[in-house]
Write an enzyme that holds these catalytic residues in place. Sequence first.
Site, PDB file in Angstrom:
ATOM      1  N   ARG A  26       0.828  -1.196   0.000  1.00 17.43           N
ATOM      2  CA  ARG A  26       0.000   0.000   0.000  1.00 17.43           C
ATOM      3  C   ARG A  26       0.863   1.246   0.000  1.00 17.43           C
ATOM      4  O   ARG A  26       1.995   1.237   0.484  1.00 17.43           O
ATOM      5  CB  ARG A  26      -0.936   0.011   1.222  1.00 17.43           C
ATOM      6  CG  ARG A  26      -1.955  -1.128   1.189  1.00 17.43           C
ATOM      7  CD  ARG A  26      -2.940  -0.933   0.026  1.00 17.43           C
ATOM      8  NE  ARG A  26      -3.831  -2.054  -0.171  1.00 17.43           N
ATOM      9  CZ  ARG A  26      -3.769  -2.909  -1.199  1.00 17.43           C
ATOM     10  NH1 ARG A  26      -2.822  -2.809  -2.106  1.00 17.43           N
ATOM     11  NH2 ARG A  26      -4.640  -3.874  -1.323  1.00 17.43           N
ATOM     12  N   CYS A  27       0.298   2.311  -0.522  1.00 14.71           N
ATOM     13  CA  CYS A  27       0.966   3.604  -0.624  1.00 14.71           C
ATOM     14  C   CYS A  27       1.611   3.968   0.718  1.00 14.71           C
ATOM     15  O   CYS A  27       0.975   3.798   1.755  1.00 14.71           O
ATOM     16  CB  CYS A  27      -0.068   4.657  -1.015  1.00 14.71           C
ATOM     17  SG  CYS A  27       0.616   6.287  -1.305  1.00 14.71           S
ATOM     18  N   PRO A  28       2.866   4.371   0.689  1.00 17.88           N
ATOM     19  CA  PRO A  28       3.718   4.749  -0.448  1.00 17.88           C
ATOM     20  C   PRO A  28       4.666   3.644  -0.900  1.00 17.88           C
ATOM     21  O   PRO A  28       5.556   3.899  -1.709  1.00 17.88           O
ATOM     22  CB  PRO A  28       4.509   5.923   0.114  1.00 17.88           C
ATOM     23  CG  PRO A  28       4.758   5.526   1.543  1.00 17.88           C
ATOM     24  CD  PRO A  28       3.467   4.817   1.959  1.00 17.88           C
TER      25      PRO A  28
END
Length: 81
Positions: free
Chosen positions: A18-20
């Site tokens: 998941r981001c980042p």
Amino acid sequence: MTDLFSSPDHTLDALGLRCPEPVMMVRKTVRNMQPGETLLIIADDPATTRDIPGFCTFMEHELVAKETDGLPYRYLIRKGG
């Protein structure tokens, strides 16, 4: 028709990240590539639909192709020189 995704120089599996994290991994991988080499990124984080094209623009790499109609998302980028 040629499948642009079929023969990349490098592949990065970012599934489940998941981001980042996906963009951080892309940046690290691209740093070790030669100009003109291609990287296939496989991801399932919806944020990559914005982050990968933005990364390419900002870092002056080419987004050769993207497939974001369904999961997993696939992106093919070419390292700039």
